[in-house]
Design a protein around this motif. Structure first.
Motif, PDB file in Angstrom:
ATOM      1  N   LEU A  79      66.995  80.216  56.287  1.00 60.29           N
ATOM      2  CA  LEU A  79      67.682  81.021  57.307  1.00 60.29           C
ATOM      3  C   LEU A  79      67.708  80.291  58.645  1.00 60.29           C
ATOM      4  CD1 LEU A  79      66.349  84.624  56.507  1.00 60.29           C
ATOM      5  CD2 LEU A  79      68.655  83.744  56.126  1.00 60.29           C
ATOM      6  N   SER A  80      66.613  79.588  58.956  1.00 61.69           N
ATOM      7  CA  SER A  80      66.561  78.814  60.208  1.00 61.69           C
ATOM      8  C   SER A  80      67.616  77.701  60.189  1.00 61.69           C
ATOM      9  CB  SER A  80      65.161  78.211  60.399  1.00 61.69           C
ATOM     10  OG  SER A  80      64.187  79.225  60.449  1.00 61.69           O
ATOM     11  N   LEU A  81      67.749  77.015  59.047  1.00 64.35           N
ATOM     12  CA  LEU A  81      68.766  75.966  58.922  1.00 64.35           C
ATOM     13  C   LEU A  81      70.182  76.558  59.001  1.00 64.35           C
ATOM     14  CD1 LEU A  81      67.198  73.774  56.098  1.00 64.35           C
ATOM     15  CD2 LEU A  81      67.698  73.028  58.437  1.00 64.35           C
ATOM     16  N   THR A  82      70.347  77.754  58.415  1.00 66.48           N
ATOM     17  CA  THR A  82      71.651  78.420  58.484  1.00 66.48           C
ATOM     18  C   THR A  82      72.019  78.729  59.929  1.00 66.48           C
ATOM     19  OG1 THR A  82      71.276  79.414  56.300  1.00 66.48           O
ATOM     20  CG2 THR A  82      73.017  80.384  57.663  1.00 66.48           C
ATOM     21  N   LEU A  83      71.031  79.203  60.692  1.00 67.37           N
ATOM     22  CA  LEU A  83      71.270  79.473  62.115  1.00 67.37           C
ATOM     23  C   LEU A  83      71.583  78.177  62.864  1.00 67.37           C
ATOM     24  CD1 LEU A  83      68.505  82.132  62.910  1.00 67.37           C
ATOM     25  CD2 LEU A  83      70.986  82.479  62.992  1.00 67.37           C
ATOM     26  N   LEU A  84      70.838  77.115  62.536  1.00 66.76           N
ATOM     27  CA  LEU A  84      71.083  75.810  63.167  1.00 66.76           C
ATOM     28  C   LEU A  84      72.507  75.335  62.897  1.00 66.76           C
ATOM     29  CD1 LEU A  84      69.741  73.408  64.713  1.00 66.76           C
ATOM     30  CD2 LEU A  84      69.191  72.439  62.472  1.00 66.76           C
ATOM     31  N   GLY A  85      73.050  75.698  61.733  1.00 66.67           N
ATOM     32  CA  GLY A  85      74.390  75.274  61.375  1.00 66.67           C
ATOM     33  C   GLY A  85      75.469  76.303  61.675  1.00 66.67           C
ATOM     34  N   THR A  86      75.102  77.421  62.299  1.00 67.57           N
ATOM     35  CA  THR A  86      76.102  78.454  62.597  1.00 67.57           C
ATOM     36  C   THR A  86      76.201  78.749  64.094  1.00 67.57           C
ATOM     37  OG1 THR A  86      75.576  79.479  60.454  1.00 67.57           O
ATOM     38  CG2 THR A  86      76.967  80.741  61.956  1.00 67.57           C
ATOM     39  N   VAL A  87      75.048  78.785  64.779  1.00 71.43           N
ATOM     40  CA  VAL A  87      75.068  79.062  66.230  1.00 71.43           C
ATOM     41  C   VAL A  87      76.002  78.107  66.980  1.00 71.43           C
ATOM     42  CG1 VAL A  87      73.679  79.059  68.344  1.00 71.43           C
ATOM     43  CG2 VAL A  87      72.807  80.181  66.290  1.00 71.43           C
ATOM     44  N   PRO A  88      75.946  76.788  66.731  1.00 66.77           N
ATOM     45  CA  PRO A  88      76.850  75.885  67.463  1.00 66.77           C
ATOM     46  C   PRO A  88      78.331  76.175  67.212  1.00 66.77           C
ATOM     47  CG  PRO A  88      75.082  74.640  66.424  1.00 66.77           C
ATOM     48  CD  PRO A  88      75.013  76.021  65.877  1.00 66.77           C
ATOM     49  N   LEU A  89      78.663  76.785  66.057  1.00 62.15           N
ATOM     50  CA  LEU A  89      80.061  77.086  65.757  1.00 62.15           C
ATOM     51  C   LEU A  89      80.619  78.171  66.684  1.00 62.15           C
ATOM     52  CD1 LEU A  89      79.987  77.016  61.836  1.00 62.15           C
ATOM     53  CD2 LEU A  89      80.765  75.223  63.390  1.00 62.15           C
ATOM     54  N   MET A  90      79.721  78.900  67.361  1.00 61.60           N
ATOM     55  CA  MET A  90      80.169  79.894  68.331  1.00 61.60           C
ATOM     56  C   MET A  90      80.744  79.231  69.582  1.00 61.60           C
ATOM     57  SD  MET A  90      76.848  82.422  68.107  1.00 61.60           S
ATOM     58  CE  MET A  90      77.346  83.354  69.557  1.00 61.60           C
ATOM     59  N   PHE A  91      80.527  77.936  69.732  1.00 59.13           N
ATOM     60  CA  PHE A  91      80.929  77.247  70.969  1.00 59.13           C
ATOM     61  C   PHE A  91      81.893  76.091  70.709  1.00 59.13           C
ATOM     62  CE2 PHE A  91      76.596  78.923  71.324  1.00 59.13           C
ATOM     63  CZ  PHE A  91      76.758  79.827  72.368  1.00 59.13           C
ATOM     64  N   VAL A  92      82.352  75.940  69.463  1.00 57.81           N
ATOM     65  CA  VAL A  92      83.273  74.842  69.173  1.00 57.81           C
ATOM     66  C   VAL A  92      84.618  75.082  69.865  1.00 57.81           C
ATOM     67  CG1 VAL A  92      82.245  74.190  66.975  1.00 57.81           C
ATOM     68  CG2 VAL A  92      84.016  75.966  67.026  1.00 57.81           C
ATOM     69  N   THR A  93      85.230  74.002  70.284  1.00 61.69           N
ATOM     70  CA  THR A  93      86.550  74.066  70.908  1.00 61.69           C
ATOM     71  C   THR A  93      87.471  73.085  70.190  1.00 61.69           C
ATOM     72  OG1 THR A  93      86.103  72.302  72.510  1.00 61.69           O
ATOM     73  CG2 THR A  93      85.444  74.552  73.131  1.00 61.69           C
ATOM     74  N   LYS A  94      88.680  72.934  70.716  1.00 65.88           N
ATOM     75  CA  LYS A  94      89.620  71.986  70.112  1.00 65.88           C
ATOM     76  C   LYS A  94      89.195  70.540  70.313  1.00 65.88           C
ATOM     77  CE  LYS A  94      93.875  74.698  70.083  1.00 65.88           C
ATOM     78  NZ  LYS A  94      95.300  74.749  70.459  1.00 65.88           N
ATOM     79  N   SER A  95      88.294  70.305  71.268  1.00 66.47           N
ATOM     80  CA  SER A  95      87.908  68.922  71.575  1.00 66.47           C
ATOM     81  C   SER A  95      86.494  68.568  71.100  1.00 66.47           C
ATOM     82  CB  SER A  95      88.006  68.684  73.088  1.00 66.47           C
ATOM     83  OG  SER A  95      87.166  69.591  73.783  1.00 66.47           O
TER      84      SER A  95
END
Length: 458
Positions: A336-352
């Motif tokens: 679950l910790s790894l899942t969060l590590l791989g999902t939280v940053p996706l909340m901030f992805v942009t086109k660049s």
């Protein structure tokens, strides 16, 4: 049966899993093209995925009943042929409603195939032999997330989405011939076995009504609309009626309520629902983020999805060793910790956002998601009465699939609602950020029930 023949049967079973396992991931990658060609919104097209997963859950209890009543070899053969026929129907569909109905039939047959593979394998010999052959049979499940998106992308890039379904037909025909030729007869073990028809109907209709209510929120751009409220209430009411029915039927219900007296079982079922959401939801919107948010071709999208599949593949062979060393509870918490590590940053992805950074993020997410479900399925039978084991497994599969269907509907609703209420240029990206935020919140919600899981698999 000698070992050489058992390996041949195991290879045929693995081949029989190939089409259903690849079909799901290939359809995910093609959802943008299907939506465009059929002139349908994401909110409508997501039912192509949701209906498939829901039908898979409804089929699970039928699989055990059919293999008890009839020759398992011919049940498996029939399920393969129905899957092939539904694939032809899907390929010929010219509107979204026809495709959804075809996917219901396809999902139901897939829901029969997957448990039947395990049933046939377990009839072949001792537990040690079965364990040795399991890695062969599970190969399509392990490689599906890696090669499915790439194969699907190649098919759509150089053909069209219809060929995602046409490709199943020759596979099914070859598998059917091998089943007739090489798999021995498996006579029914209980020709008088009965099935809880009403229980299955109540569970299936209740979950479908709930999920449909959620999906209507996407179309209306708000959860506060009459359709969402009415269908959600009907779904809850049907599930409550099932609770009364289950109390009346006791041990003969498709999902006996006595199972939930076990804290481990209750916590695991709750987390399996949530695991289905955090797995299937992002799998729906990740290809859309790459194609709509970043403007990538479908082939580039399939290639950039590869790191997540690699993570899922690499974690699986070492899970059992990790569970023996660390215990089930801690393996799930680490996952679950790894899942969060791989999902939280996706909340901030942009086109660049750097695609190499996103690749690293998705690899971590693949490691996490790949390590969540298997330990829970292993621990779910801890302390379970022997006579309830079969129904406990059925319940676990049903709720995991329901969670997957709910996940697709939820993220589609979040994205569709946001896009309908916001019209600025970056709305696409922000909508996906919001959907990933829901996945993060649900992953966090899984932590507390995970603390109730056993420390060991014994």
């Amino acid at each position: 049966m000698e070992m050489k023949k058992m390996r041949q049967v195991a290879l045929i079973l693995a081949f029989g899993l190939l089409a259903p396992m690849l079909d799901t991931t290939m359809t995910n990658i093609a959802i943008n093209d299907i939506s465009r060609d059929l002139g349908s919104s994401l909110n409508s097209v997501q039912w192509i995925l949701t209906a498939y997963v829901l039908a898979t859950s409804v089929a699970v209890p039928f699989s055990g009943w059919l293999s008890q009543r009839f020759n398992g070899k011919y049940v498996f053969l029939s399920a393969q042929l129905v899957f092939g026929a539904a694939s032809i129907w899907s390929a010929l569909s010219t509107d979204v409603n026809s495709l959804i109905f075809a996917r219901v039939v396809q999902g139901f047959s897939a829901g029969l195939i997957i448990p039947l593979v395990t049933t046939i394998l377990m009839s072949m010999g001792s537990r040690k032999v079965v364990n040795d052959l399991m890695m062969i049979v599970m190969l399509p499940i392990m490689v599906g997330p890696i090669f499915g998106p790439i194969i699907g992308a190649l098919i759509v890039q150089y053909g069209n989405w219809n060929w995602i379904f046409w490709i199943n037909v020759p596979i099914v025909l070859i598998v059917s011939g091998l089943i007739l030729w090489k798999i021995p007869d498996l006579p029914g073990t209980n020709v008088k076995a009965k099935i809880d028809w009403l229980g299955i109907l109540l569970l299936g209709a209740g979950s479908t009504s709930l999920i449909y209510g959620i999906s209507r929120a996407g179309r209306e751009a708000t959860f506060n609309n009459s359709d969402t409220i009415i269908y959600s209430l009907v779904g809850i009411a049907l599930l409550l009626v099932y609770a009364a029915w289950g109390a009346f039927k006791k041990g003969t219900a498709v999902l006996p309520l006595g199972l939930f007296k076990s804290p481990v079982y209750s916590a695991t079922i709750f987390n399996l629902i949530l695991a289905g959401i955090i797995t299937n939801g992002p799998m729906l919107i990740l290809p859309l983020y790459f194609q709509q948010g970043r403007g990538f071709s479908i082939l580039a999208t399939g290639l950039w999805m590869l790191p997540q599949g690699l993570g899922m593949l690499l974690i699986r062979p070492i899970l059992l060793k990790l569970m023996n060393q660390l215990g089930t509870r801690y393996v799930v918490l680490i996952s679950l910790s790894l899942t969060l590590l791989g999902t939280v940053p996706l909340m901030f992805v942009t086109k660049s956002t750097s695609m190499w950074l996103i690749s690293a993020i998705l690899f971590a997410r693949g490691l996490g998601v790949g390590g969540v479900i298997m330990p829970m399925m292993t621990s779910i039978l801890v302390g379970m009465k022997k006579e309830l084991i079969a129904q406990a497994n059925i319940g676990a599969r049903i709720f995991q699939n329901m969670g997957g269907a709910f996940g697709s509907a939820l993220v589609a609703t979040v994205v569709a609602s946001y896009l309908q209420n916001h019209h600025y240029l970056t709305a696409n990206i922000v909508a996906y950020q919001h959907a990933f935020g829901w996945a993060v919140a649900i992953t966090v919600l899984m932590i507390l029930p995970a603390m109730l899981l056993p420390k060991t698999v014994d």
